[in-house]
Design an enzyme around this catalytic site. Structure first.
Site, PDB file in Angstrom:
ATOM      1  CE  LYS A 191      31.006  35.360  34.813  1.00 36.42           C
ATOM      2  NZ  LYS A 191      31.353  35.163  36.214  1.00 36.42           N
ATOM      3  CG  ASP A 234      28.797  36.158  39.389  1.00 40.30           C
ATOM      4  OD1 ASP A 234      28.211  35.127  39.768  1.00 40.30           O
ATOM      5  OD2 ASP A 234      29.524  36.209  38.388  1.00 40.30           O
TER       6      ASP A 234
HETATM    7  P1  NAP Z   1      38.685  34.148  35.742  1.00 36.77           P
HETATM    8  O1  NAP Z   1      38.179  35.475  35.351  1.00 36.77           O
HETATM    9  O2  NAP Z   1      39.286  33.275  34.694  1.00 36.77           O
HETATM   10  O3  NAP Z   1      39.768  34.366  36.923  1.00 36.77           O
HETATM   11  C1  NAP Z   1      40.530  33.279  37.401  1.00 36.77           C
HETATM   12  C2  NAP Z   1      41.220  33.682  38.695  1.00 36.77           C
HETATM   13  O4  NAP Z   1      41.871  32.527  39.234  1.00 36.77           O
HETATM   14  C3  NAP Z   1      42.307  34.747  38.493  1.00 36.77           C
HETATM   15  O5  NAP Z   1      42.385  35.531  39.670  1.00 36.77           O
HETATM   16  C4  NAP Z   1      43.571  33.874  38.329  1.00 36.77           C
HETATM   17  O6  NAP Z   1      44.753  34.556  38.662  1.00 36.77           O
HETATM   18  C5  NAP Z   1      43.291  32.815  39.374  1.00 36.77           C
HETATM   19  N1  NAP Z   1      44.037  31.580  39.136  1.00 36.77           N
HETATM   20  C6  NAP Z   1      43.838  30.674  38.141  1.00 36.77           C
HETATM   21  N2  NAP Z   1      44.702  29.645  38.283  1.00 36.77           N
HETATM   22  C7  NAP Z   1      45.447  29.898  39.395  1.00 36.77           C
HETATM   23  C8  NAP Z   1      46.491  29.209  40.066  1.00 36.77           C
HETATM   24  N3  NAP Z   1      46.933  28.033  39.610  1.00 36.77           N
HETATM   25  N4  NAP Z   1      47.013  29.757  41.177  1.00 36.77           N
HETATM   26  C9  NAP Z   1      46.559  30.944  41.652  1.00 36.77           C
HETATM   27  N5  NAP Z   1      45.579  31.656  41.066  1.00 36.77           N
HETATM   28  C10 NAP Z   1      45.023  31.134  39.944  1.00 36.77           C
HETATM   29  O7  NAP Z   1      37.519  33.264  36.428  1.00 36.77           O
HETATM   30  P2  NAP Z   1      36.303  33.788  37.357  1.00 36.77           P
HETATM   31  O8  NAP Z   1      35.094  34.025  36.528  1.00 36.77           O
HETATM   32  O9  NAP Z   1      36.786  34.881  38.242  1.00 36.77           O
HETATM   33  O10 NAP Z   1      36.008  32.464  38.211  1.00 36.77           O
HETATM   34  C11 NAP Z   1      36.933  32.045  39.197  1.00 36.77           C
HETATM   35  C12 NAP Z   1      36.381  30.851  39.954  1.00 36.77           C
HETATM   36  O11 NAP Z   1      35.164  31.201  40.600  1.00 36.77           O
HETATM   37  C13 NAP Z   1      36.048  29.653  39.068  1.00 36.77           C
HETATM   38  O12 NAP Z   1      36.422  28.476  39.738  1.00 36.77           O
HETATM   39  C14 NAP Z   1      34.545  29.703  38.939  1.00 36.77           C
HETATM   40  O13 NAP Z   1      33.961  28.429  38.743  1.00 36.77           O
HETATM   41  C15 NAP Z   1      34.150  30.268  40.293  1.00 36.77           C
HETATM   42  N6  NAP Z   1      32.854  30.953  40.212  1.00 36.77           N
HETATM   43  C16 NAP Z   1      31.876  30.522  41.040  1.00 36.77           C
HETATM   44  C17 NAP Z   1      30.642  31.143  40.990  1.00 36.77           C
HETATM   45  C18 NAP Z   1      29.548  30.644  41.877  1.00 36.77           C
HETATM   46  O14 NAP Z   1      28.391  30.877  41.559  1.00 36.77           O
HETATM   47  N7  NAP Z   1      29.871  30.017  42.982  1.00 36.77           N
HETATM   48  C19 NAP Z   1      30.398  32.203  40.113  1.00 36.77           C
HETATM   49  C20 NAP Z   1      31.452  32.649  39.308  1.00 36.77           C
HETATM   50  C21 NAP Z   1      32.685  32.005  39.367  1.00 36.77           C
HETATM   51  P3  NAP Z   1      45.567  35.379  37.534  1.00 36.77           P
HETATM   52  O15 NAP Z   1      44.926  36.745  37.474  1.00 36.77           O
HETATM   53  O16 NAP Z   1      46.963  35.405  38.047  1.00 36.77           O
HETATM   54  O17 NAP Z   1      45.412  34.623  36.238  1.00 36.77           O
END
Ligand code: NAP
Length: 491
Positions: free
Chosen positions: A283, A319
């Protein structure tokens, strides 16, 4: 344009099992089946072919060519010749035995080449050697290491002057299976519904027929897809293909396993791609490839949608609107985000997007994240407060937004939110939508919170993408149902 044929490859340990799968494939809409004699113990060619419900391709691949047949060359020839005498529509053979099959029946003889580890340097030379056997059809099945490998197969198909099948095995080769017909390929192989795939990366018949609508793909079909790594779990293909189908658009949406977005976009847009969804981990990186980026996506520093408009690559972030709409629709009457105390957990791609969206909407924001510095940095950018993740229990927000990947399948037993925080009246949004009810949402419901699943957000952001690409209203309910069905099927 000639319609590509869909051939179900049958993996069965005996004749009776193969017949049962063949009968089902006929009911399920296959054009033909491939009978892998080499994988059956004591295959009975007569029983398989007499009274068959579908045209067949009969294959008896020896071990040295990657198959399972351990008998002699003469025994193998005898099986294939018997199949030809019984009127088999195709027999598949290695180049050395193709000339020995002449005169046994009217079957089209397929000369095939397999590479289970990669792709030969000189693909056209391999093709020429197969054509030189005098076969009616030439089949090349290689292994894709990167999505870009498909381009060499497409170019081969476009130039072929004999009926050709050119496929890449593996997840990165899915494109070659779905788009085989678009580039003039003779047929494409699938796994039976709910059955075992004969080669890595073969999708199920129902996905080829109903989701990708492979029979309808032609040279003018508009191409879309999701750029991601990994991509196999994505629900976007089911959602967008259902929408294209609903409004009768000549378009197909593909999962695109991309390592490097710049090289991918530059080489695939000329094939006819009109738009992309972009997700983890591309992204941010994709911004550098684009000609224009809408101001909101620029501020967030993340693009989840690319529109190819008059040859220019334009980036958007759907988003923010998608998530906020799903939250606002659920708020009690008279309550708005303006002035609300919101706690955002997560400062990744989605966390960033929501931090900008929520502060723009007037929410008073606190941000918590596992890496505290990331929370602090984002908080400074949007004028919010940052707190460490282990201090959540001290906070009393009106709205809690969970945007980390914690709780996502397969780690469904995890939650980042302490139960003590959950109290009646708190509004809890969880971005995770697989599973539909996360541990957080289950506990929040038990505690009397108002809960919002990530499904609404997912459908909203997809609907907005659809509208940006097509200029037509998105069939939201159809999209929602397509996602729900996949989620239920997987559960
Ligand atoms: P990303 O950029 O990879 O960010 C991941 C986030 O999760 C970071 O804040 C990370 O913290 C945190 N994290 C990962 N593992 C963790 C753990 N074990 N304990 C605590 N925090 C943890 O991913 P993203 O694009 O933001 O997506 C995040 C989630 O949202 C995913 O599950 C995705 O499927 C969901 N999502 C849903 C939609 C929807 O349409 N509903 C759209 C987009 C995303 P750190 O910064 O410390 O690594």
């Amino acid at each position: 344009m000639r319609r590509v044929l869909i051939c179900v490859s049958i993996v069965a340990s005996d004749t009776a099992g193969a017949i049962a799968i063949m009968q089902q494939a006929a009911k399920d809409g296959a054009d033909l089946v491939e009978l892998r004699l080499d994988l059956m113990s004591k295959p009975d060619v007569d029983a398989l072919l007499v009274g068959r419900p579908l045209p067949v391709m009969v294959t008896c691949r020896p071990v040295h060519a990657g198959g399972g047949y351990k008998g002699s060359k003469e025994e193998r020839l005898a099986l294939l010749r018997r199949a030809m005498e019984l009127g088999a529509e195709y027999v598949d053979a290695e180049p050395d035995i193709v000339p020995l099959l002449r005169g046994y029946g009217s079957a089209q003889v397929v000369a095939s080449y397999h590479d289970f580890n990669g792709m030969p340097e000189d693909l056209p030379a391999v093709h020429r050697a197969l054509v030189a056997t005098g076969a009616d059809v030439v089949k090349i099945a290689v292994s894709a290491r990167r999505i870009e490998d498909n381009l060499r197969l497409f170019s081969l198909l476009r130039q072929a002057d004999v009926p050709t099948i050119a496929l890449a095995m593996g997840e990165a080769g899915l494109l070659s299976r779905v788009l085989q017909g678009r580039f003039g390929g003779h047929l494409t192989f699938t796994a039976p519904n709910g059955g075992q795939a004969a080669a890595p990366g073969q999708p199920e018949l129902r996905d080829m027929l109903e989701m990708y609508r492979v029979h309808d793909i032609g040279p003018d079909t508009a191409l879309y897809g999701v750029i991601a790594n990994p991509v196999g779990h994505s629900l976007s293909p089911a959602m967008h293909n259902a929408a294209f189908r609903e409004i009768g658009l000549d378009a197909v949406y593909l999962p695109l396993l991309v390592e490097e977005p710049r090289s991918f976009i530059q080489s695939f847009v000329p094939l006819g791609f009109r738009g992309f969804s972009v997700t983890i981990p591309h992204k941010q990186a994709v911004l550098a490839v684009l000609d224009e980026v809408e101001p909101l996506a620029q501020r967030i520093g993340a693009v989840n949608t690319v529109v190819v408009r008059d040859g220019r690559l334009c980036g958007y972030n759907t988003d923010v609107a998608g998530a906020l709409r799903s939250i606002e629709e659920t708020l009690p009457a008279g309550v708005s985000l303006d002035g609300m105390n919101a706690l955002l957990i997560g400062a990744g791609g989605l966390g960033r997007a929501l931090a900008f969206g929520l502060t723009d909407a007037g929410a008073r924001l606190t941000i918590a994240n596992r890496s505290f510095e990331r929370a602090q940095q984002l908080a400074a950018e949007v004028g919010a407060e940052a707190v460490p993740l282990d201090r959540l229990a001290d906070l009393k927000p009106d709205l809690l937004l969970q945007t980390t990947s914690v709780g996502m399948s397969p780690n469904v037993g995890e939650s980042v939110v302490p139960y003590e925080m959950l109290r009646p009246g708190l509004i809890v949004y969880d971005a995770v939508y697989n599973p539909l009810q996360t541990r957080l949402l289950r506990e929040a419901e038990q505690a009397g919170c108002l809960t919002i699943s990530g499904l609404g957000h997912f459908v909203n952001q997809g609907a907005r993408q659809f509208e940006l690409w097509t200029g037509r209203p998105a069939p939201r309910e159809v999209m929602r149902q397509a996602v729900l069905q996949r989620l239920i099927h997987r559960a």
